[in-house]
Design a protein around this motif. Sequence first.
Motif, PDB file in Angstrom:
ATOM      1  N   ALA A 102       0.744  -1.083   0.092  1.00  0.00           N
ATOM      2  CA  ALA A 102       0.166  -0.095   0.125  1.00  0.00           C
ATOM      3  C   ALA A 102       0.970   1.226   0.111  1.00  0.00           C
ATOM      4  O   ALA A 102       0.588   2.352  -0.407  1.00  0.00           O
ATOM      5  N   GLY A 103       2.123   1.204   0.506  1.00  0.00           N
ATOM      6  CA  GLY A 103       2.946   2.359   0.516  1.00  0.00           C
ATOM      7  C   GLY A 103       3.316   2.900  -0.642  1.00  0.00           C
ATOM      8  O   GLY A 103       3.518   4.255  -0.785  1.00  0.00           O
ATOM      9  N   LEU A 104       3.345   2.100  -1.766  1.00  0.00           N
ATOM     10  CA  LEU A 104       3.663   2.513  -3.153  1.00  0.00           C
ATOM     11  C   LEU A 104       2.403   3.599  -3.517  1.00  0.00           C
ATOM     12  O   LEU A 104       2.704   4.506  -4.115  1.00  0.00           O
ATOM     13  N   ALA A 105       1.455   3.198  -3.236  1.00  0.00           N
ATOM     14  CA  ALA A 105       0.309   3.898  -3.691  1.00  0.00           C
ATOM     15  C   ALA A 105       0.069   5.508  -2.733  1.00  0.00           C
ATOM     16  O   ALA A 105      -0.240   6.665  -3.142  1.00  0.00           O
ATOM     17  N   LEU A 106       0.298   5.141  -1.389  1.00  0.00           N
ATOM     18  CA  LEU A 106       0.283   6.144  -0.527  1.00  0.00           C
ATOM     19  C   LEU A 106       1.420   7.026  -0.738  1.00  0.00           C
ATOM     20  O   LEU A 106       1.168   8.252  -0.591  1.00  0.00           O
ATOM     21  N   GLY A 107       2.567   6.608  -0.747  1.00  0.00           N
ATOM     22  CA  GLY A 107       3.769   7.648  -1.196  1.00  0.00           C
ATOM     23  C   GLY A 107       3.578   8.338  -2.343  1.00  0.00           C
ATOM     24  O   GLY A 107       3.718   9.644  -2.570  1.00  0.00           O
ATOM     25  N   ALA A 108       3.106   7.611  -3.464  1.00  0.00           N
ATOM     26  CA  ALA A 108       3.102   8.133  -4.770  1.00  0.00           C
ATOM     27  C   ALA A 108       1.772   9.639  -4.704  1.00  0.00           C
ATOM     28  O   ALA A 108       2.209  10.525  -5.310  1.00  0.00           O
ATOM     29  N   SER A 109       0.825   8.921  -4.033  1.00  0.00           N
ATOM     30  CA  SER A 109      -0.196  10.014  -3.894  1.00  0.00           C
ATOM     31  C   SER A 109       0.258  11.276  -3.196  1.00  0.00           C
ATOM     32  O   SER A 109      -0.144  12.359  -3.860  1.00  0.00           O
ATOM     33  N   ALA A 110       0.840  11.154  -2.234  1.00  0.00           N
ATOM     34  CA  ALA A 110       1.387  12.126  -1.380  1.00  0.00           C
ATOM     35  C   ALA A 110       2.235  13.249  -2.181  1.00  0.00           C
ATOM     36  O   ALA A 110       2.030  14.389  -2.096  1.00  0.00           O
ATOM     37  N   ARG A 111       3.234  12.437  -2.796  1.00  0.00           N
ATOM     38  CA  ARG A 111       4.100  13.389  -3.681  1.00  0.00           C
ATOM     39  C   ARG A 111       3.345  13.922  -4.681  1.00  0.00           C
ATOM     40  O   ARG A 111       3.718  15.151  -4.847  1.00  0.00           O
ATOM     41  N   ALA A 112       2.487  13.447  -5.294  1.00  0.00           N
ATOM     42  CA  ALA A 112       1.673  14.153  -6.482  1.00  0.00           C
ATOM     43  C   ALA A 112       1.066  15.165  -5.668  1.00  0.00           C
ATOM     44  O   ALA A 112       0.745  16.301  -6.451  1.00  0.00           O
ATOM     45  N   GLU A 113       0.352  15.009  -4.447  1.00  0.00           N
ATOM     46  CA  GLU A 113      -0.273  16.224  -4.037  1.00  0.00           C
ATOM     47  C   GLU A 113       0.802  17.465  -3.807  1.00  0.00           C
ATOM     48  O   GLU A 113       0.295  18.543  -3.953  1.00  0.00           O
ATOM     49  N   TYR A 114       1.946  17.104  -3.254  1.00  0.00           N
ATOM     50  CA  TYR A 114       2.850  18.355  -3.090  1.00  0.00           C
ATOM     51  C   TYR A 114       3.287  18.878  -4.500  1.00  0.00           C
ATOM     52  O   TYR A 114       3.678  20.047  -4.586  1.00  0.00           O
ATOM     53  N   GLU A 115       3.016  18.114  -5.346  1.00  0.00           N
ATOM     54  CA  GLU A 115       3.722  18.586  -6.749  1.00  0.00           C
ATOM     55  C   GLU A 115       2.449  19.412  -7.556  1.00  0.00           C
ATOM     56  O   GLU A 115       2.490  19.710  -8.486  1.00  0.00           O
ATOM     57  N   GLY A 116       1.151  19.323  -6.764  1.00  0.00           N
ATOM     58  CA  GLY A 116       0.172  20.168  -7.436  1.00  0.00           C
ATOM     59  C   GLY A 116      -0.482  19.505  -8.589  1.00  0.00           C
ATOM     60  O   GLY A 116      -1.030  20.046  -9.421  1.00  0.00           O
ATOM     61  N   VAL A 117      -0.328  18.287  -8.742  1.00  0.00           N
ATOM     62  CA  VAL A 117      -1.325  17.398  -9.732  1.00  0.00           C
ATOM     63  C   VAL A 117      -2.436  17.320  -9.373  1.00  0.00           C
ATOM     64  O   VAL A 117      -3.003  17.444  -8.546  1.00  0.00           O
ATOM     65  N   PRO A 118      -3.438  17.713 -10.547  1.00  0.00           N
ATOM     66  CA  PRO A 118      -4.681  17.674 -10.345  1.00  0.00           C
ATOM     67  C   PRO A 118      -5.447  16.667  -9.823  1.00  0.00           C
ATOM     68  O   PRO A 118      -4.865  15.350  -9.908  1.00  0.00           O
ATOM     69  N   GLY A 119      -6.376  16.782  -8.634  1.00  0.00           N
ATOM     70  CA  GLY A 119      -6.971  15.761  -7.907  1.00  0.00           C
ATOM     71  C   GLY A 119      -7.491  14.669  -8.820  1.00  0.00           C
ATOM     72  O   GLY A 119      -7.228  13.347  -8.279  1.00  0.00           O
ATOM     73  N   ALA A 120      -8.139  14.752  -9.848  1.00  0.00           N
ATOM     74  CA  ALA A 120      -8.731  13.828 -10.692  1.00  0.00           C
ATOM     75  C   ALA A 120      -7.624  12.735 -11.378  1.00  0.00           C
ATOM     76  O   ALA A 120      -8.067  11.489 -11.269  1.00  0.00           O
ATOM     77  N   GLN A 121      -6.513  13.464 -11.793  1.00  0.00           N
ATOM     78  CA  GLN A 121      -5.421  12.392 -11.835  1.00  0.00           C
ATOM     79  C   GLN A 121      -4.881  11.473 -10.827  1.00  0.00           C
ATOM     80  O   GLN A 121      -4.627  10.322 -11.200  1.00  0.00           O
ATOM     81  N   ILE A 122      -4.778  12.277  -9.838  1.00  0.00           N
ATOM     82  CA  ILE A 122      -4.364  11.438  -8.508  1.00  0.00           C
ATOM     83  C   ILE A 122      -5.515  10.323  -8.212  1.00  0.00           C
ATOM     84  O   ILE A 122      -4.862   9.288  -8.226  1.00  0.00           O
ATOM     85  N   ARG A 123      -6.634  10.457  -8.494  1.00  0.00           N
ATOM     86  CA  ARG A 123      -7.865   9.668  -8.161  1.00  0.00           C
ATOM     87  C   ARG A 123      -7.336   8.234  -9.246  1.00  0.00           C
ATOM     88  O   ARG A 123      -7.658   7.474  -8.778  1.00  0.00           O
ATOM     89  N   ARG A 124      -7.189   8.782 -10.534  1.00  0.00           N
ATOM     90  CA  ARG A 124      -7.279   7.754 -11.180  1.00  0.00           C
ATOM     91  C   ARG A 124      -5.853   6.829 -11.276  1.00  0.00           C
ATOM     92  O   ARG A 124      -5.780   5.548 -11.287  1.00  0.00           O
ATOM     93  N   LEU A 125      -4.782   7.446 -10.664  1.00  0.00           N
ATOM     94  CA  LEU A 125      -3.405   6.955 -10.294  1.00  0.00           C
ATOM     95  C   LEU A 125      -3.950   5.847  -9.135  1.00  0.00           C
ATOM     96  O   LEU A 125      -3.532   4.580  -9.283  1.00  0.00           O
ATOM     97  N   ARG A 126      -4.638   6.302  -8.310  1.00  0.00           N
ATOM     98  CA  ARG A 126      -4.682   5.429  -7.069  1.00  0.00           C
ATOM     99  C   ARG A 126      -5.823   4.099  -7.474  1.00  0.00           C
ATOM    100  O   ARG A 126      -5.496   3.146  -7.152  1.00  0.00           O
ATOM    101  N   THR A 127      -6.652   4.311  -8.311  1.00  0.00           N
ATOM    102  CA  THR A 127      -7.770   3.516  -8.706  1.00  0.00           C
ATOM    103  C   THR A 127      -6.916   2.403  -9.503  1.00  0.00           C
ATOM    104  O   THR A 127      -6.953   1.190  -9.294  1.00  0.00           O
ATOM    105  N   ALA A 128      -6.071   2.916 -10.392  1.00  0.00           N
ATOM    106  CA  ALA A 128      -5.330   1.921 -11.412  1.00  0.00           C
ATOM    107  C   ALA A 128      -4.394   1.135 -10.465  1.00  0.00           C
ATOM    108  O   ALA A 128      -3.790  -0.157 -10.919  1.00  0.00           O
ATOM    109  N   LEU A 129      -3.728   1.850  -9.530  1.00  0.00           N
ATOM    110  CA  LEU A 129      -2.815   1.036  -8.596  1.00  0.00           C
ATOM    111  C   LEU A 129      -3.490  -0.217  -8.112  1.00  0.00           C
ATOM    112  O   LEU A 129      -2.648  -1.085  -7.787  1.00  0.00           O
ATOM    113  N   CYS A 130      -4.456  -0.255  -7.704  1.00  0.00           N
ATOM    114  CA  CYS A 130      -5.295  -1.285  -6.778  1.00  0.00           C
ATOM    115  C   CYS A 130      -5.020  -2.770  -7.575  1.00  0.00           C
ATOM    116  O   CYS A 130      -4.839  -3.724  -6.877  1.00  0.00           O
TER     117      CYS A 130
END
Lengths: 228, 157, 244
Positions: free
Chosen positions: C65-93
């Motif tokens: 789970a840390g892969l998805a957790l870490g990747a989304s946290a970094r993306a949040e700090y980089e200002g990646v749009p929320g919808a894209q982060i959401r798609r990444l999370r879904t696809a990582l499952c």
Amino acid sequence: MTEVSFAVLGLLLVWGTAVGLDLVSVPQGLLSRPLISASVAGWLVGDLETGLRVGAILELFALDVLPVGASRYPEYGPAAIGGVLLAAGLPKWDGVGVGALLGLLVAMLAGYSLEWLRHANARDVHRHSAELDGGSTAVIRRLQWSGLARDAVRSSAVTAVALTLAWLARAQLDGAVRMPTYLTPVLVGVGLAAALSGALRTAGRGRRLAWLGVGLAAGVVLAVVVTA
Amino acid sequence: MPIRLCRIDDRLIHGQVVLGWARALGIGDIVLVDDDVAASGWEQDLYRMAVPPELKVEFVDVAQGRRRLPEWESGPMAVLILTGKIETMSRLLADVPHPPPVNLGGIHHRDGRTERLPYVYLTDEELAELRRLESAGVAVSAEDVPGAGAVSLEGLA
Amino acid sequence: MKGKGRALVRLLAVQGAWSYERMTGVGMGFAAEPLLRALESDEPEHHREATARAAEFFNCHPYLAGLALGASARAEYEGVPGAQIRRLRTALCSPLGALGDQFFWAGLVPIMMSLALVGVALGAGAVGLATVVIGYNVARLLVTRWALWTGLETGMQVGTAISASWLPRAAARIAAPAGLVAGLAVPVVGAWLLSPVAGPRLAVTLLAAGATLALVRWGGARWTSLRVGLVFALVVLLWTRFAP
């Protein structure tokens, strides 16, 4: 027949709670495997050998659980502790089968308690979905801790049921004229078949199946050498 | 070989599919039907990683899927078709003669859906959609992993 | 990033509030809190949105789970749009669930437990079991740490990092040794469990094993090994009670 004090019963209950938490919640580090939980229980009641044997039989069954997180599956960890408490109070060889049987029964029932837990967590989450969607860290913390607390309560309740059944059965079977002589070999047989069918299912076909065959052949040779 | 199973699962390819169903049914080819994923290279890369090397995996959109259904039915490999949404599956199978059975494997909570099984949450409209599929001749049932016991649509109402 | 250590500890209980409704979502939100804290004072609105996204429905193997957790946290700090982060999370499952199930649940765990069974049968006793448990948990901690660190380092590129890592190759290769060790364990454990008694009881064991394999294979999905065990045990108990 090993005498067991109330202090030891208390320790078994604490151990069972830890084992139940380990399965899904924390830390998921093999404590909930029946071989491990039963061995520690055997050591606590002063009969490690019985713990190892009851645990080994139940471990064979646990190796047949499809490891993909279905919505319901048996939970062998706390159940194995009750099995050990019972078996340690009975004549050596036949008692192992009786203990393993109690373990199987409680493992099946414990599966329903996991379902209850996940529903209870879902209801809790559902009630707070607005705050979750609003990004409330306080609510997330509360939900997480209450989930863990709920699982601790569930785990200790399952262990308590297992220990109570074991205690009642010990009293019932104490001095029984006839022990079920063939229970141990039957459950060992079913267990061996369980482990094998689990391995067959995971292997699928082709080369991996061949590896399983090689292992079996080597195991037969090793078993003959060790027994001889 | 026929299409052995059409599964609706919003987690798409995961352990229950590749370890559970694919091995139990002797599947050789997993077809993921999803318009978004068919158009997204990086998502396909992620889903491809989820599939063990002995299985083939294909990504198609609904239109391509409808065209290729006969090819899969008569091809050399047992096929498992996967969609994330009920609506995708009913578009895929609309008016198909002798449609394969549909398995509800994981449809999770969302606003408006109520729990039908621990792994199946549906709105009333979605249930009606599934009923329409069934009355069009598609066998629909829910079962998360092989051997768990199939639950008919009646059991979800 | 600040809060890595605390997030790692919280990841050990990522399934602590597992529910049918959000699966590991709440645990992910809980583990994300220390990582996202730095956003709270500077961008409170963004912090609330990021926290809500972290606690949405999620399902994957707990150790990964840390892969998805870490990747989304970094993306949040980089200002990646929320919808894209959401798609990444879904696809990582999908890969994190499938690879983890293959490598850990269907590979490493049966290997360790089969080795433990063989060890016990050959007399390694408590020391053997302790070695297995400690060894496994060291590996589990290292993997959990690797997952979070890799996610935090790679952000939206986490997919490429996973596919270039040890994980997909190990998941594909572990089934062969798992089969080998499971095959080895069955006869060895059987011989030990039946000792010191043999003769007619060995015949009973083989009969029960054969009947179980036949029922599980051809008896339909209802016949799980657990149910077979309970039914056969009932037969033995009745026979013991009522036989002359």
